[in-house]
Design a protein around this motif. Structure first.
Motif, PDB file in Angstrom:
ATOM      1  N   TYR A 289      83.951  48.273  20.252  1.00 36.13           N
ATOM      2  CA  TYR A 289      84.516  49.052  21.347  1.00 36.13           C
ATOM      3  C   TYR A 289      83.581  48.960  22.551  1.00 36.13           C
ATOM      4  CZ  TYR A 289      87.353  50.618  17.505  1.00 36.13           C
ATOM      5  OH  TYR A 289      88.196  50.632  16.433  1.00 36.13           O
ATOM      6  N   SER A 290      83.609  47.821  23.207  1.00 35.49           N
ATOM      7  CA  SER A 290      82.627  47.513  24.240  1.00 35.49           C
ATOM      8  C   SER A 290      82.870  48.248  25.558  1.00 35.49           C
ATOM      9  CB  SER A 290      82.600  46.013  24.488  1.00 35.49           C
ATOM     10  OG  SER A 290      83.898  45.570  24.841  1.00 35.49           O
ATOM     11  N   THR A 291      84.077  48.729  25.801  1.00 31.10           N
ATOM     12  CA  THR A 291      84.362  49.334  27.097  1.00 31.10           C
ATOM     13  C   THR A 291      84.054  50.820  27.156  1.00 31.10           C
ATOM     14  OG1 THR A 291      86.643  49.876  26.532  1.00 31.10           O
ATOM     15  CG2 THR A 291      86.238  47.699  27.486  1.00 31.10           C
ATOM     16  N   ASN A 292      83.718  51.405  26.040  1.00 37.79           N
ATOM     17  CA  ASN A 292      83.421  52.830  25.969  1.00 37.79           C
ATOM     18  C   ASN A 292      84.634  53.710  26.245  1.00 37.79           C
ATOM     19  OD1 ASN A 292      80.905  51.888  25.423  1.00 37.79           O
ATOM     20  ND2 ASN A 292      79.927  52.790  27.189  1.00 37.79           N
ATOM     21  N   MET A 293      85.832  53.125  26.159  1.00 37.09           N
ATOM     22  CA  MET A 293      87.078  53.896  26.234  1.00 37.09           C
ATOM     23  C   MET A 293      88.019  53.377  25.166  1.00 37.09           C
ATOM     24  SD  MET A 293      88.090  54.766  30.137  1.00 37.09           S
ATOM     25  CE  MET A 293      89.376  55.862  29.582  1.00 37.09           C
TER      26      MET A 293
ATOM     27  N   SER B 241      95.298  62.162  16.613  1.00 37.13           N
ATOM     28  CA  SER B 241      94.196  63.096  16.864  1.00 37.13           C
ATOM     29  C   SER B 241      93.140  62.995  15.773  1.00 37.13           C
ATOM     30  CB  SER B 241      94.708  64.530  16.967  1.00 37.13           C
ATOM     31  OG  SER B 241      95.530  64.655  18.099  1.00 37.13           O
ATOM     32  N   TYR B 242      93.581  62.867  14.532  1.00 41.02           N
ATOM     33  CA  TYR B 242      92.628  62.753  13.425  1.00 41.02           C
ATOM     34  C   TYR B 242      91.736  61.527  13.619  1.00 41.02           C
ATOM     35  CZ  TYR B 242      90.690  62.258   8.777  1.00 41.02           C
ATOM     36  OH  TYR B 242      89.819  62.128   7.730  1.00 41.02           O
ATOM     37  N   LEU B 243      92.352  60.370  13.847  1.00 41.94           N
ATOM     38  CA  LEU B 243      91.568  59.149  14.036  1.00 41.94           C
ATOM     39  C   LEU B 243      90.727  59.245  15.303  1.00 41.94           C
ATOM     40  CD1 LEU B 243      90.757  56.280  13.246  1.00 41.94           C
ATOM     41  CD2 LEU B 243      92.719  55.458  14.571  1.00 41.94           C
ATOM     42  N   GLY B 244      91.312  59.755  16.379  1.00 43.68           N
ATOM     43  CA  GLY B 244      90.574  59.879  17.634  1.00 43.68           C
ATOM     44  C   GLY B 244      89.326  60.732  17.492  1.00 43.68           C
ATOM     45  N   LYS B 245      89.447  61.856  16.801  1.00 49.51           N
ATOM     46  CA  LYS B 245      88.291  62.730  16.582  1.00 49.51           C
ATOM     47  C   LYS B 245      87.247  62.049  15.704  1.00 49.51           C
ATOM     48  CE  LYS B 245      90.935  66.965  17.171  1.00 49.51           C
ATOM     49  NZ  LYS B 245      91.625  68.068  16.497  1.00 49.51           N
ATOM     50  N   GLU B 246      87.698  61.319  14.683  1.00 53.12           N
ATOM     51  CA  GLU B 246      86.770  60.587  13.812  1.00 53.12           C
ATOM     52  C   GLU B 246      85.996  59.538  14.610  1.00 53.12           C
ATOM     53  OE1 GLU B 246      86.094  60.735  10.319  1.00 53.12           O
ATOM     54  OE2 GLU B 246      87.071  62.693  10.508  1.00 53.12           O
ATOM     55  N   LEU B 247      86.699  58.791  15.466  1.00 50.87           N
ATOM     56  CA  LEU B 247      86.037  57.786  16.298  1.00 50.87           C
ATOM     57  C   LEU B 247      85.053  58.448  17.259  1.00 50.87           C
ATOM     58  CD1 LEU B 247      89.067  55.468  17.152  1.00 50.87           C
ATOM     59  CD2 LEU B 247      87.034  54.800  15.845  1.00 50.87           C
ATOM     60  N   ALA B 248      85.498  59.515  17.917  1.00 49.28           N
ATOM     61  CA  ALA B 248      84.636  60.217  18.866  1.00 49.28           C
ATOM     62  C   ALA B 248      83.371  60.741  18.177  1.00 49.28           C
ATOM     63  CB  ALA B 248      85.403  61.353  19.536  1.00 49.28           C
ATOM     64  N   ASP B 249      83.527  61.343  17.015  1.00 50.55           N
ATOM     65  CA  ASP B 249      82.364  61.842  16.277  1.00 50.55           C
ATOM     66  C   ASP B 249      81.441  60.704  15.860  1.00 50.55           C
ATOM     67  OD1 ASP B 249      83.261  64.441  16.529  1.00 50.55           O
ATOM     68  OD2 ASP B 249      84.040  64.576  14.482  1.00 50.55           O
TER      69      ASP B 249
ATOM     70  N   ASN C 166      90.695  47.354  30.503  1.00 51.23           N
ATOM     71  CA  ASN C 166      89.605  46.918  29.620  1.00 51.23           C
ATOM     72  C   ASN C 166      89.364  47.855  28.445  1.00 51.23           C
ATOM     73  OD1 ASN C 166      89.044  44.620  31.189  1.00 51.23           O
ATOM     74  ND2 ASN C 166      87.953  45.910  32.653  1.00 51.23           N
ATOM     75  N   ALA C 167      90.124  48.936  28.384  1.00 55.80           N
ATOM     76  CA  ALA C 167      89.947  49.889  27.281  1.00 55.80           C
ATOM     77  C   ALA C 167      90.439  49.289  25.975  1.00 55.80           C
ATOM     78  CB  ALA C 167      90.711  51.173  27.583  1.00 55.80           C
ATOM     79  N   GLU C 168      89.850  49.743  24.902  1.00 52.50           N
ATOM     80  CA  GLU C 168      90.334  49.371  23.575  1.00 52.50           C
ATOM     81  C   GLU C 168      91.567  50.210  23.276  1.00 52.50           C
ATOM     82  OE1 GLU C 168      89.145  46.888  21.883  1.00 52.50           O
ATOM     83  OE2 GLU C 168      87.424  46.576  23.192  1.00 52.50           O
ATOM     84  N   THR C 169      92.515  49.650  22.550  1.00 54.01           N
ATOM     85  CA  THR C 169      93.746  50.362  22.244  1.00 54.01           C
ATOM     86  C   THR C 169      94.067  50.255  20.765  1.00 54.01           C
ATOM     87  OG1 THR C 169      94.989  48.371  22.865  1.00 54.01           O
ATOM     88  CG2 THR C 169      94.747  50.078  24.553  1.00 54.01           C
ATOM     89  N   ILE C 170      94.546  51.351  20.220  1.00 51.76           N
ATOM     90  CA  ILE C 170      94.921  51.410  18.805  1.00 51.76           C
ATOM     91  C   ILE C 170      96.323  51.987  18.721  1.00 51.76           C
ATOM     92  CG2 ILE C 170      94.429  52.476  16.560  1.00 51.76           C
ATOM     93  CD1 ILE C 170      91.469  52.682  17.507  1.00 51.76           C
ATOM     94  N   TRP C 171      97.195  51.323  17.976  1.00 51.01           N
ATOM     95  CA  TRP C 171      98.527  51.857  17.685  1.00 51.01           C
ATOM     96  C   TRP C 171      98.527  52.327  16.235  1.00 51.01           C
ATOM     97  CZ3 TRP C 171     102.611  53.737  19.944  1.00 51.01           C
ATOM     98  CH2 TRP C 171     103.740  54.007  19.171  1.00 51.01           C
TER      99      TRP C 171
ATOM    100  N   LYS D 202     104.423  48.086  22.326  1.00 55.48           N
ATOM    101  CA  LYS D 202     104.457  46.647  22.637  1.00 55.48           C
ATOM    102  C   LYS D 202     103.199  46.220  23.381  1.00 55.48           C
ATOM    103  CE  LYS D 202     109.465  46.256  22.770  1.00 55.48           C
ATOM    104  NZ  LYS D 202     110.651  46.156  23.629  1.00 55.48           N
ATOM    105  N   TYR D 203     102.786  47.015  24.352  1.00 54.81           N
ATOM    106  CA  TYR D 203     101.584  46.703  25.136  1.00 54.81           C
ATOM    107  C   TYR D 203     100.366  46.598  24.223  1.00 54.81           C
ATOM    108  CZ  TYR D 203      97.705  47.299  28.415  1.00 54.81           C
ATOM    109  OH  TYR D 203      96.528  47.150  29.115  1.00 54.81           O
ATOM    110  N   ILE D 204     100.181  47.602  23.369  1.00 57.51           N
ATOM    111  CA  ILE D 204      99.017  47.627  22.485  1.00 57.51           C
ATOM    112  C   ILE D 204      99.073  46.467  21.498  1.00 57.51           C
ATOM    113  CG2 ILE D 204      97.900  48.917  20.602  1.00 57.51           C
ATOM    114  CD1 ILE D 204      98.593  51.487  22.180  1.00 57.51           C
ATOM    115  N   THR D 205     100.230  46.251  20.906  1.00 60.24           N
ATOM    116  CA  THR D 205     100.373  45.178  19.927  1.00 60.24           C
ATOM    117  C   THR D 205     100.078  43.823  20.563  1.00 60.24           C
ATOM    118  OG1 THR D 205     102.017  46.498  18.740  1.00 60.24           O
ATOM    119  CG2 THR D 205     101.951  44.140  18.250  1.00 60.24           C
ATOM    120  N   LEU D 206     100.661  43.555  21.716  1.00 63.60           N
ATOM    121  CA  LEU D 206     100.449  42.284  22.399  1.00 63.60           C
ATOM    122  C   LEU D 206      99.010  42.152  22.889  1.00 63.60           C
ATOM    123  CD1 LEU D 206     101.657  39.636  23.412  1.00 63.60           C
ATOM    124  CD2 LEU D 206     102.364  40.841  25.487  1.00 63.60           C
ATOM    125  N   ASN D 207      98.470  43.210  23.470  1.00 63.42           N
ATOM    126  CA  ASN D 207      97.105  43.201  23.974  1.00 63.42           C
ATOM    127  C   ASN D 207      96.113  42.899  22.851  1.00 63.42           C
ATOM    128  OD1 ASN D 207      95.475  43.534  26.276  1.00 63.42           O
ATOM    129  ND2 ASN D 207      94.992  45.634  25.715  1.00 63.42           N
TER     130      ASN D 207
END
Length: 169
Positions: free
Chosen positions: A11-15, A27-35, A102-107, A152-157
């Motif tokens: 996650y090089s972009t810090n977002m 939210s569960y995954l987001g909080k886990e990543l943030a922690d 440049n942000a990382e994206t997760i679907w 679609k954006y996240i999958t293609l990106n």
């Protein structure tokens, strides 16, 4: 439950934006990543709730003009955080992702049956009555906001990033 977290270097972009359908585990995954990464965590619904002075799901729908305000709020949070980065959960409009190319994206590819079960079990005040009809209503509202374009954006990106990484190796 334990989750295997990806290395921070991925996650090089810090977002990081975590998106998916209602009750998909964003939210569960987001909080886990943030922690795990010592990042700040914010949910889009909280940003919108602050703008509209409401956190009721029905009140948060039907305001497509909020994209610019949401984007500005995310930029402000990112600039003001003392942490290394920011995890944003719950993007339903692709324009928000376009603002952070440049942000990382997760679907969250969670089966709808699991999402429905979670919806019925969580019985959150913000959702109103936990019924199949209400779940379907929220799914329809998310479609109207553009959740399929986000997927679609996240999958293609992510596919393009994988291809570039494969070509480098």
């Amino acid at each position: 439950r334990t989750m295997r977290m990806e290395p921070k270097s991925m996650y090089s972009t810090n977002m990081i934006f975590v998106s998916g359908t209602i009750c998909s585990g964003k939210s569960y995954l987001g909080k886990e990543l943030a922690d795990s990464f010592d990042y700040d965590f914010i949910e889009i619904s909280r940003i919108v709730g602050g703008i509209l002075s409401s956190n009721m799901r029905n009140d948060l729908q039907g305001h497509p003009e909020l994209d610019v305000q949401i984007i500005d709020a995310i930029k402000d949070i990112r600039r003001s955080t003392r942490k290394d980065g920011l995890v944003v959960s719950g993007t339903r409009q692709v324009e928000i992702l376009h603002a952070f190319p440049n942000a990382e994206t997760i679907w969250m590819n969670t089966p709808l049956s699991v999402c429905l079960t979670r919806f019925m079990e969580r019985d959150a005040d913000k959702d109103g009555e936990a019924t199949l009809e209400q779940f379907d209503h929220y799914m329809t509202q998310d479609e109207e906001l553009g959740i399929e374009s986000v997927k679609k954006y996240i999958t293609l990106n992510n596919y393009k990033k994988e291809r570039r990484n494969d070509e480098k190796n």
